[in-house]
Motif scaffolding. Structure first.
Motif, PDB file in Angstrom:
ATOM      1  N   LEU A 113      26.990  26.212  66.224  1.00  0.00           N
ATOM      2  CA  LEU A 113      26.934  27.318  67.099  1.00  0.00           C
ATOM      3  C   LEU A 113      27.338  28.571  66.320  1.00  0.00           C
ATOM      4  O   LEU A 113      28.308  28.824  65.818  1.00  0.00           O
ATOM      5  N   PRO A 114      26.332  29.342  66.123  1.00  0.00           N
ATOM      6  CA  PRO A 114      26.220  30.672  65.369  1.00  0.00           C
ATOM      7  C   PRO A 114      27.097  31.549  65.754  1.00  0.00           C
ATOM      8  O   PRO A 114      27.189  31.721  66.926  1.00  0.00           O
ATOM      9  N   THR A 115      28.087  32.356  64.977  1.00  0.00           N
ATOM     10  CA  THR A 115      28.935  33.505  65.616  1.00  0.00           C
ATOM     11  C   THR A 115      28.383  34.711  65.182  1.00  0.00           C
ATOM     12  O   THR A 115      28.619  35.535  65.878  1.00  0.00           O
ATOM     13  N   MET A 116      27.414  34.886  64.346  1.00  0.00           N
ATOM     14  CA  MET A 116      26.886  36.429  63.816  1.00  0.00           C
ATOM     15  C   MET A 116      26.023  36.650  64.846  1.00  0.00           C
ATOM     16  O   MET A 116      25.746  37.759  65.388  1.00  0.00           O
ATOM     17  N   VAL A 117      25.110  35.576  65.215  1.00  0.00           N
ATOM     18  CA  VAL A 117      24.178  35.755  66.460  1.00  0.00           C
ATOM     19  C   VAL A 117      24.541  34.633  67.595  1.00  0.00           C
ATOM     20  O   VAL A 117      23.722  33.753  67.503  1.00  0.00           O
ATOM     21  N   SER A 121      22.467  35.511  72.943  1.00  0.00           N
ATOM     22  CA  SER A 121      22.634  37.089  72.780  1.00  0.00           C
ATOM     23  C   SER A 121      21.298  37.501  72.643  1.00  0.00           C
ATOM     24  O   SER A 121      20.497  36.948  71.868  1.00  0.00           O
ATOM     25  N   ARG A 122      21.169  38.682  72.935  1.00  0.00           N
ATOM     26  CA  ARG A 122      19.737  39.459  72.663  1.00  0.00           C
ATOM     27  C   ARG A 122      19.985  40.740  71.966  1.00  0.00           C
ATOM     28  O   ARG A 122      18.997  41.529  71.800  1.00  0.00           O
ATOM     29  N   ARG A 123      21.255  41.039  71.687  1.00  0.00           N
ATOM     30  CA  ARG A 123      21.385  42.472  71.101  1.00  0.00           C
ATOM     31  C   ARG A 123      22.724  42.098  69.942  1.00  0.00           C
ATOM     32  O   ARG A 123      23.545  41.292  70.495  1.00  0.00           O
ATOM     33  N   LEU A 124      22.860  42.654  69.042  1.00  0.00           N
ATOM     34  CA  LEU A 124      24.143  42.691  68.107  1.00  0.00           C
ATOM     35  C   LEU A 124      25.228  43.278  68.953  1.00  0.00           C
ATOM     36  O   LEU A 124      24.992  44.179  69.653  1.00  0.00           O
ATOM     37  N   THR A 125      26.458  42.837  68.580  1.00  0.00           N
ATOM     38  CA  THR A 125      27.416  43.173  69.440  1.00  0.00           C
ATOM     39  C   THR A 125      27.766  44.546  69.516  1.00  0.00           C
ATOM     40  O   THR A 125      28.604  45.026  70.367  1.00  0.00           O
ATOM     41  N   ASP A 126      27.441  45.157  68.406  1.00  0.00           N
ATOM     42  CA  ASP A 126      27.975  46.746  68.220  1.00  0.00           C
ATOM     43  C   ASP A 126      27.406  47.665  69.534  1.00  0.00           C
ATOM     44  O   ASP A 126      28.036  48.396  70.044  1.00  0.00           O
ATOM     45  N   VAL A 127      26.062  47.087  69.811  1.00  0.00           N
ATOM     46  CA  VAL A 127      25.552  47.720  71.090  1.00  0.00           C
ATOM     47  C   VAL A 127      26.075  47.504  72.304  1.00  0.00           C
ATOM     48  O   VAL A 127      26.433  48.371  73.177  1.00  0.00           O
ATOM     49  N   ASP A 128      26.250  46.353  72.371  1.00  0.00           N
ATOM     50  CA  ASP A 128      27.048  45.714  73.859  1.00  0.00           C
ATOM     51  C   ASP A 128      28.249  46.251  73.746  1.00  0.00           C
ATOM     52  O   ASP A 128      28.758  46.798  74.833  1.00  0.00           O
ATOM     53  N   ASP A 129      29.289  46.203  72.354  1.00  0.00           N
ATOM     54  CA  ASP A 129      30.332  46.920  72.718  1.00  0.00           C
ATOM     55  C   ASP A 129      30.486  48.400  73.296  1.00  0.00           C
ATOM     56  O   ASP A 129      31.349  48.978  73.864  1.00  0.00           O
TER      57      ASP A 129
END
Length: 447
Positions: A113-117, A121-129
Motif C-alpha cells: 500500500l503506497p503512501t506517496m501516492v 488518489s487522483r491528485r497529490l495531497t498538497d492540492v487536496d489540502d
C-alpha cells in the motif's frame, strides 16, 4: 525602506548539499539536461523532477515492504519466496505543476500500500489540502475553482472539488461517534440558523453544538446536530447519542430555553439539572425595552440573578414589576416569569460556580466564528454538506486559535488538540471545589 530577510546559513548549507547530491546523481543530472534543452518552461522541469522523485520514492517504499532491494538477490533469498515484485501499473495524478505519470510497483501478494501516492488518489495531497483549507475558510466550490485557475493555472471541476471535500466525511463520522468521558460537570448547548436544500426547496434549519467541560475544566466540542424543528424527540435522540458514546452522567446543562430539552435530559440523566442561560434572559428582557432605558432596566434585573436565595430573587422581580420601568415594560418581567423554573437552579450555586454557568458565551463565540465563515454560502446542498462544512470550519477556527495561543506563548493543556479550545474555564478550580462541597453526592464518585 524595504528590509530583506537574510537566509539562515544552516538553511543555505542544506540547500547547497541537496543541489550537489542532485548534480552528483547521473540519472537526475541527465534528466535536468534533457528537460533544460527541450523546453524553456521551468514548470516542465519541476514536474519532471517531481515525477522522477515520486517514482524513486515508490520503489524505495516497495524495497522497505519486501525487505530487500530490486537487485539484491542475497536479500531476496534471505527474505524467502513468500512475496516478491510483480511489475508496475501506470497511474496519472494531478499536481500543482500539471499531470504526472507514475509507475506504481506491485507485489505478488497484493499487500503493498503506497503512501506517496495512495490507492484511489487522483491528485497529490498538497492540492487536496489546499482545496480543503480554502473550503474550511468559507470559500464556496465556485470560489475555489476560480482561485485555482487564476492563482495556479489548475482547472479543477466542481465535481472534483466536491469529491475532495467529501473525502473528510469518514473522518467526520469517526469524530461524531468517538467515545466521550463518563461525566461532564457542565454541558453548554446553543444553535445557529442556516439554509439547506431539502426536498427541492430551501428551508431554515438549526445547527446545534454541544460543548462539554470535563473535570479538569477543559472545553470539548461533543458533537454537531442538524434539525429542521427542535422538540422532545429530537433532543431525546441527541441525549441518546451522547449516552451511547459513554456519557453516563451530567451535572448541569446550560442552554437558551430549548423546547423539549429539559424533559430529554432528565429522562436520560435523572439527576441532572437544566439551567437557562442568564445572559439570554437579560437579552430577551431588553428586547422589549427602548434603547435609552436598557441600562436602567438591566441594573434592576441584576438584583434578580445576583440574589443569594430564591426568596430574595422573587422579591427583586416583584420590585421590578411594581417600578415605573416594570409598568412601562411588562413584557420584560414576563420573560423572567416564564423562565423562572429553569432559572432558579442557578441560585443554588456558590459565587464561582455561578460564573461558570452564568452564560453560554463559550459556545456563542464559536457560533459567531461559524456565522462569519458561512456568510458566503447562500445555502447548503444537503444535510451532509452542512455537517461536513461546519466540521471543517471548526477545525480551521481551532487551528487558528491554537496558532494564536502558541504565538502569545500561552500554555496548552496536555489533553488539548483539534476540536478542543485548549484552555481551562476561568477560575475552574475554585468553581469545581465549590460545586463538590455544595453537592458532595454528585461529585464524590468522580473526584
Amino acid at each position: 525602506m524595504t528590509t530583506v530577510a537574510k537566509q539562515d546559513p544552516a538553511d543555505s548549507a542544506r540547500i547547497k548539499a541537496i543541489e550537489e547530491k542532485l548534480l552528483a546523481n547521473p540519472e537526475m543530472a541527465k534528466l535536468i539536461d534533457e528537460l533544460g534543452t527541450s523546453t524553456t518552461d521551468a514548470n516542465d522541469l519541476v514536474r519532471g523532477l517531481l515525477q522522477a522523485s515520486i517514482n524513486r520514492g515508490l520503489n524505495a517504499e516497495m524495497d522497505a515492504h519486501l525487505g530487500y532491494g530490486h537487485s539484491d538477490r542475497d536479500g531476496k533469498t534471505a527474505a524467502g519466496q513468500g512475496n516478491h515484485r510483480n511489475g508496475y501499473y501506470p497511474k496519472r495524478v494531478d499536481s500543482n505543476y500539471g499531470p504526472i505519470d507514475v509507475a506504481v510497483p506491485r507485489d505478488r501478494n497484493g499487500s503493498f500500500l503506497p503512501t506517496m501516492v495512495p490507492k484511489g488518489s487522483r491528485r497529490l495531497t498538497d492540492v487536496d489540502d489546499m482545496i480543503i483549507s480554502l473550503y474550511a475558510g468559507g470559500m464556496t466550490v465556485r470560489d475555489i475553482q476560480h482561485h485555482m485557475i487564476t492563482s495556479m493555472g489548475v482547472d479543477i471541476s466542481h465535481e472534483t472539488i466536491s469529491a475532495i471535500t467529501d473525502a473528510v466525511l469518514d473522518e467526520v463520522m469517526i469524530w461524531q461517534n468517538r467515545q466521550l468521558d463518563d461525566f461532564y460537570p457542565v454541558i453548554f448547548l446553543d444553535a445557529l440558523r442556516i439554509k439547506v436544500r431539502d426536498g427541492g426547496r430551501v428551508v431554515n434549519k438549526s445547527v446545534y453544538l454541544a460543548i462539554g467541560v470535563d473535570m479538569d475544566g477543559i472545553k470539548h466540542i461533543l458533537g454537531i446536530w442538524l434539525a429542521k424543528e427542535e422538540g422532545a424527540s429530537f433532543w431525546a435522540n441527541v441525549c441518546a447519542n451522547l449516552a451511547t458514546r459513554g456519557v453516563q452522567d451530567v451535572f448541569i446543562v446550560c442552554c437558551d430555553g430549548l423546547k423539549g430539552l429539559p424533559q430529554a435530559v432528565e429522562a436520560t440523566w435523572p439527576d441532572s439539572m437544566v439551567q437557562t442561560c442568564v445572559v439570554h434572559l437579560i437579552r430577551a428582557a431588553n428586547r422589549w425595552v427602548a434603547y435609552g432605558d436598557r441600562k436602567a432596566v438591566s441594573a434592576q434585573l441584576r438584583k434578580i440573578y445576583t440574589a443569594p436565595t430564591e426568596d430574595t430573587a422573587i422579591a427583586a422581580l416583584e420590585e421590578f414589576e411594581a417600578s415605573e420601568l416594570g409598568v412601562k415594560y411588562p413584557q420584560s418581567a414576563k420573560v423572567w416569569r416564564d423562565a423562572w423554573d429553569r432559572f432558579i437552579p442557578f441560585l443554588q450555586f456558590p459565587p464561582m460556580a455561578r460564573k461558570v454557568i452564568y452564560t453560554t458565551n463559550s459556545i456563542e463565540s464559536m457560533n459567531n466564528e461559524l456565522r462569519k465563515a458561512t456568510r458566503n454560502r447562500v445555502q447548503f446542498t444537503n444535510d451532509e454538506s452542512a455537517i461536513k462544512t461546519l466540521w471543517l470550519m471548526i477545525c480551521n477556527i481551532e487551528d487558528k486559535r491554537a496558532a494564536k495561543r502558541a504565538k502569545q506563548g500561552k500554555r496548552v493543556a496536555a489533553s488539548s488538540g483539534r476540536l478542543i479550545e485548549g484552555r481551562k474555564v476561568a477560575n475552574w478550580k475554585q468553581a469545581i471545589n465549590q460545586m463538590a462541597v455544595a453537592f458532595p453526592d454528585r461529585f464524590e464518585a468522580y473526584l
